[in-house]
Design a protein around this motif. Structure first.
Motif, PDB file in Angstrom:
ATOM      1  N   LEU A   1       0.836  -1.201   0.000  1.00 28.82           N
ATOM      2  CA  LEU A   1       0.000   0.000   0.000  1.00 28.82           C
ATOM      3  C   LEU A   1       0.866   1.244   0.000  1.00 28.82           C
ATOM      4  N   GLU A   2       0.534   2.203  -0.873  1.00 31.04           N
ATOM      5  CA  GLU A   2       1.161   3.530  -0.865  1.00 31.04           C
ATOM      6  C   GLU A   2       0.043   4.543  -1.064  1.00 31.04           C
ATOM      7  N   VAL A   3      -0.361   5.232   0.009  1.00 25.84           N
ATOM      8  CA  VAL A   3      -1.471   6.177  -0.090  1.00 25.84           C
ATOM      9  C   VAL A   3      -1.127   7.464   0.649  1.00 25.84           C
ATOM     10  N   LEU A   4      -1.845   8.522   0.264  1.00 21.91           N
ATOM     11  CA  LEU A   4      -1.710   9.826   0.905  1.00 21.91           C
ATOM     12  C   LEU A   4      -3.052  10.188   1.535  1.00 21.91           C
ATOM     13  N   VAL A   5      -3.062  10.403   2.868  1.00 21.54           N
ATOM     14  CA  VAL A   5      -4.288  10.789   3.569  1.00 21.54           C
ATOM     15  C   VAL A   5      -4.109  12.194   4.142  1.00 21.54           C
ATOM     16  N   LYS A   6      -5.221  12.834   4.393  1.00 29.55           N
ATOM     17  CA  LYS A   6      -5.145  14.195   4.922  1.00 29.55           C
ATOM     18  C   LYS A   6      -4.665  14.202   6.371  1.00 29.55           C
ATOM     19  N   THR A   7      -5.227  13.282   7.181  1.00 28.15           N
ATOM     20  CA  THR A   7      -4.920  13.273   8.614  1.00 28.15           C
ATOM     21  C   THR A   7      -4.635  11.859   9.091  1.00 28.15           C
ATOM     22  N   LEU A   8      -3.664  11.727   9.974  1.00 30.22           N
ATOM     23  CA  LEU A   8      -3.366  10.440  10.603  1.00 30.22           C
ATOM     24  C   LEU A   8      -3.327  10.656  12.119  1.00 30.22           C
ATOM     25  N   SER A   9      -4.158   9.901  12.835  1.00 32.24           N
ATOM     26  CA  SER A   9      -4.228  10.026  14.297  1.00 32.24           C
ATOM     27  C   SER A   9      -3.501   8.864  14.957  1.00 32.24           C
ATOM     28  N   PHE A  10      -3.269   8.978  16.248  1.00 28.75           N
ATOM     29  CA  PHE A  10      -2.626   7.872  16.954  1.00 28.75           C
ATOM     30  C   PHE A  10      -3.554   6.656  16.991  1.00 28.75           C
ATOM     31  N   GLN A  11      -4.891   6.900  16.971  1.00 30.00           N
ATOM     32  CA  GLN A  11      -5.818   5.764  16.885  1.00 30.00           C
ATOM     33  C   GLN A  11      -5.668   5.029  15.552  1.00 30.00           C
ATOM     34  N   ASP A  12      -5.384   5.778  14.455  1.00 28.03           N
ATOM     35  CA  ASP A  12      -5.172   5.148  13.154  1.00 28.03           C
ATOM     36  C   ASP A  12      -3.939   4.249  13.170  1.00 28.03           C
TER      37      ASP A  12
ATOM     38  N   ASN B   1      -1.075 -11.804   4.609  1.00 28.78           N
ATOM     39  CA  ASN B   1      -0.522 -11.410   3.304  1.00 28.78           C
ATOM     40  C   ASN B   1       0.119 -10.025   3.317  1.00 28.78           C
ATOM     41  N   PHE B   2       0.041  -9.308   4.427  1.00 26.56           N
ATOM     42  CA  PHE B   2       0.639  -7.975   4.515  1.00 26.56           C
ATOM     43  C   PHE B   2       2.150  -8.030   4.276  1.00 26.56           C
ATOM     44  N   GLN B   3       2.657  -7.078   3.434  1.00 28.06           N
ATOM     45  CA  GLN B   3       4.087  -6.967   3.174  1.00 28.06           C
ATOM     46  C   GLN B   3       4.626  -5.583   3.538  1.00 28.06           C
ATOM     47  N   LYS B   4       4.011  -4.524   2.971  1.00 30.88           N
ATOM     48  CA  LYS B   4       4.517  -3.179   3.257  1.00 30.88           C
ATOM     49  C   LYS B   4       3.426  -2.148   3.041  1.00 30.88           C
ATOM     50  N   PHE B   5       3.190  -1.307   4.028  1.00 26.38           N
ATOM     51  CA  PHE B   5       2.262  -0.179   3.943  1.00 26.38           C
ATOM     52  C   PHE B   5       3.064   1.106   4.120  1.00 26.38           C
ATOM     53  N   LYS B   6       2.944   1.997   3.136  1.00 27.87           N
ATOM     54  CA  LYS B   6       3.615   3.291   3.207  1.00 27.87           C
ATOM     55  C   LYS B   6       2.532   4.358   3.144  1.00 27.87           C
ATOM     56  N   ILE B   7       2.315   5.040   4.271  1.00 29.79           N
ATOM     57  CA  ILE B   7       1.204   5.984   4.370  1.00 29.79           C
ATOM     58  C   ILE B   7       1.753   7.395   4.585  1.00 29.79           C
ATOM     59  N   PHE B   8       1.458   8.265   3.618  1.00 32.47           N
ATOM     60  CA  PHE B   8       1.830   9.670   3.725  1.00 32.47           C
ATOM     61  C   PHE B   8       0.650  10.434   4.326  1.00 32.47           C
ATOM     62  N   PHE B   9       0.928  11.455   5.093  1.00 32.06           N
ATOM     63  CA  PHE B   9      -0.149  12.249   5.706  1.00 32.06           C
ATOM     64  C   PHE B   9       0.281  13.702   5.821  1.00 32.06           C
ATOM     65  N   ARG B  10      -0.715  14.590   5.706  1.00 31.29           N
ATOM     66  CA  ARG B  10      -0.438  16.033   5.753  1.00 31.29           C
ATOM     67  C   ARG B  10      -0.563  16.587   7.168  1.00 31.29           C
ATOM     68  N   GLU B  11      -1.497  16.057   7.921  1.00 31.46           N
ATOM     69  CA  GLU B  11      -1.715  16.528   9.291  1.00 31.46           C
ATOM     70  C   GLU B  11      -1.736  15.321  10.216  1.00 31.46           C
ATOM     71  N   SER B  12      -1.422  15.546  11.507  1.00 31.32           N
ATOM     72  CA  SER B  12      -1.433  14.422  12.435  1.00 31.32           C
ATOM     73  C   SER B  12      -1.640  14.918  13.862  1.00 31.32           C
ATOM     74  N   SER B  13      -2.048  13.951  14.699  1.00 34.71           N
ATOM     75  CA  SER B  13      -2.153  14.205  16.145  1.00 34.71           C
ATOM     76  C   SER B  13      -1.307  13.169  16.873  1.00 34.71           C
ATOM     77  N   LEU B  14      -0.147  12.905  16.299  1.00 38.56           N
ATOM     78  CA  LEU B  14       0.741  11.884  16.865  1.00 38.56           C
ATOM     79  C   LEU B  14       1.627  12.511  17.929  1.00 38.56           C
ATOM     80  N   ASP B  15       1.166  12.473  19.155  1.00 42.36           N
ATOM     81  CA  ASP B  15       1.919  13.037  20.274  1.00 42.36           C
ATOM     82  C   ASP B  15       2.277  11.921  21.241  1.00 42.36           C
ATOM     83  N   GLU B  16       2.492  12.272  22.479  1.00 42.09           N
ATOM     84  CA  GLU B  16       2.876  11.280  23.477  1.00 42.09           C
ATOM     85  C   GLU B  16       1.820  10.214  23.678  1.00 42.09           C
ATOM     86  N   GLN B  17       0.562  10.517  23.295  1.00 46.70           N
ATOM     87  CA  GLN B  17      -0.486   9.520  23.444  1.00 46.70           C
ATOM     88  C   GLN B  17      -0.198   8.287  22.595  1.00 46.70           C
TER      89      GLN B  17
END
Length: 545
Positions: free
Chosen positions: A431-442, A455-471
């Motif tokens: 997978l190679e996709v671009l999403v607007k937002t990626l959260s820690f829940q995602d 069957n998973f091999q590699k997921f590459k996810i690009f994102f413009r905004e995020s809430s990836l903090d200490e949580q």
């Protein structure tokens, strides 16, 4: 090679009936062509009677000094003069012979070949080259003098140099004609009343027993590809009817259709690559209806699985979407008219409206489709003007059978506004996709589900905004390694103890050439246990047990 030469010698030596077509062609990289050629020439010269052929075609015949037009004419002299009515020389670009700027066609060799013919030969001569050069004109002017041997002479080419010189230097029996957007020809007008071209009906009658017999044609067409089949269709109505009845596979490997709606272009193009490596590119300018007609004719009977079908739209302003919808509808209707869904391993499309994309996607064979790629149709200038973010909804696309059974999804320059949890991606292996937002829940959602994936091999996810903090650390644990404040690494053991998920989170601020921030990225990769830092530790623990 010895077996091939023995079989070839036996066939040529014992052939009794008239051959409708005798085609000799070589690939540039073929190392044995000299031996093959020698076998053909010696066998034909050794026959008790001349080989009877209606049409002889020399393809990619340009290796002057080794095997070239001089040697080819020696083959013509070995044929039955009463049966021969067409000789073709094709200097094709499919093998790259004439790409070199110093490549020249030696027309003097062809004139010498005509001079060496015995009485009784009377045929049409067709030579196809890449570029018509001024230096060829003197030799070309001599072809009409062989009207006793030629009832028709035609030289076709894609590029014409010094057109004014061509018009003035050519003698009165030759004229230059333009045939379509990328094809010119010099034709011979036979004004000699003593020699007349054989009636068309007579010529057609010669090949009709073979060309209009469905059973025989099926055997012939099994060995032909798209371009040869298209040429054969031009023979007559009966042949076209027979081909339509047989429905031969054109053996297309890749098909690219481009609708360029930019003001500087306003044209459509088709690029076709065959399984043999032959390639053809056709530009239609504004004639989109003809492009669609060719699209249908070419793919109508495609049975084997293609490597890729690609549909590309290019425009600079989104107001042109109305024209795009019209083209999409045309492609959709053509694919729906096929007897069976089109088989292709990869489908790519540069467009922005999922409704039209979904309708086309659903016409494809879901069991053959492995890779889906959607991309931005806008050029760099447009993307700079509107911004790099082009929203792209996939809620309807993600519910199609083709999406659900594909293995690889690529959407790298269109921004998906929906949550990663709502777009149905867990079944993909890559997978190679671009999403607007990626959260820690995602992130936790992906980690939890991919740990159980077989069957998973590699997921590459690009994102413009995020809430990836200490949580994020609290939810999935502390990183195994912190490279920097913006780059962190985790390892998680999968249900299968021989594999781990390797996660890399990179939130560096990097700008593109327009000064805009590039998307951040998180990468999930399946790795063998022995490729992790835990491999040696695991061996020690196993030894203690």
């Amino acid at each position: 090679m010895s077996v091939l030469l023995a079989d070839l010698k036996m066939l040529l030596k014992n052939q009794k009936t008239v051959l409708n077509l005798f085609c000799i062609g070589f690939l540039k990289e073929h190392q044995q062509f000299a031996r093959i050629w020698k076998c053909i020439e010696e066998t034909l010269k050794g026959r008790s009677s001349a080989l009877a052929v209606h049409v002889v075609r020399f393809k990619n015949f340009v290796i002057e000094g080794m095997i070239g037009s001089t040697s080819a004419w020696s083959i013509v002299r070995c044929l039955n003069s009463a049966e021969l009515w067409s000789v073709f020389f094709e200097f094709s670009n499919s093998c790259g012979f004439h790409d070199a700027p110093d490549f020249r066609v030696n027309f003097e060799n062809h004139l010498d070949g005509l001079r060496g013919l015995e009485e009784g030969f009377r045929f049409q001569l067709h030579i196809s080259i890449k570029t018509m050069r001024k230096e060829y004109l003197t030799a070309i002017n001599e072809f009409p003098s062989f009207s006793e041997s030629l009832f028709d002479f035609q030289l076709t080419f894609e590029e014409l140099q010094h057109q004014d010189d061509s018009d003035t230097v050519l003698n009165d029996n030759l004229f230059v004609a333009k045939e379509g957007f990328r094809k010119w020809s010099i034709q011979f007008c036979d004004t000699n009343p003593r020699v007349q071209e054989p009636p068309v009906d007579t010529v057609e009658e010669i090949g009709r027993p073979v060309l209009e017999n469905a059973l025989l044609m099926q055997s012939v067409l099994e060995h032909l590809e798209c371009f040869d089949i298209q040429r054969l269709r031009k023979v007559n109505k009966g042949v076209r009817k027979c081909i339509d009845e047989v429905k031969p596979d054109p053996h297309i490997k890749k098909f690219l259709i481009t609708f360029d709606l930019r003001p500087s272009a306003l044209q459509t193009e088709s690029s076709v690559l065959l399984e043999s490596g032959e390639f053809e590119n056709i530009s239609y300018k504004a004639k989109t209806s003809r492009c669609l007609n060719d699209f249908e004719t070419t793919l109508k009977h495609q049975k084997s699985c293609m490597e890729e079908l690609s549909i590309v739209f290019q425009f600079t302003i989104f107001e042109r979407l109305d024209s795009c919808i019209e083209f999409c509808t045309g492609i959709e209707e053509i694919l729906k008219r096929r007897e069976q869904p089109l088989k292709t391993r990869k489908f790519s499309m540069a467009y922005v409206c999922q409704l039209e994309m979904k309708e086309i996607l659903q016409t494809l064979d879901k069991d053959s489709l492995k890779i889906i790629e959607f991309s931005n149709p806008s050029d760099e200038e447009c993307m700079e003007f509107f911004g790099r973010e082009v929203p792209f909804k996939v809620d309807q696309l993600s519910q199609t059978d083709q999406w659900k059974t594909a293995e690889h999804l690529i959407i790298k320059d269109l921004t998906i506004p929906a949550s990663i949890q709502d777009i149905n991606i867990l079944h993909f292996s890559n997978l190679e996709v671009l999403v607007k937002t990626l959260s820690f829940q995602d992130v936790d959602y992906l980690r939890t589900n991919l740990l159980k994936s077989s069957n998973f091999q590699k997921f590459k996810i690009f994102f413009r905004e995020s809430s990836l903090d200490e949580q994020l650390h609290e939810l999935i644990g502390e990183p195994f390694r912190i490279i920097s404040e913006s780059k962190k690494i985790w390892y998680f053991r999968m249900d299968n103890v021989n594999f781990y998920i390797h996660i890399v989170l990179d939130t560096h601020d990097v700008k593109d050439i327009y000064g805009k921030l590039k998307p951040k990225v998180i990468i999930f990769t399946r790795v063998d246990k022995e490729d992790t830092p835990f491999f040696d530790l695991g061996m020690e623990e196993l030894a203690l047990d």
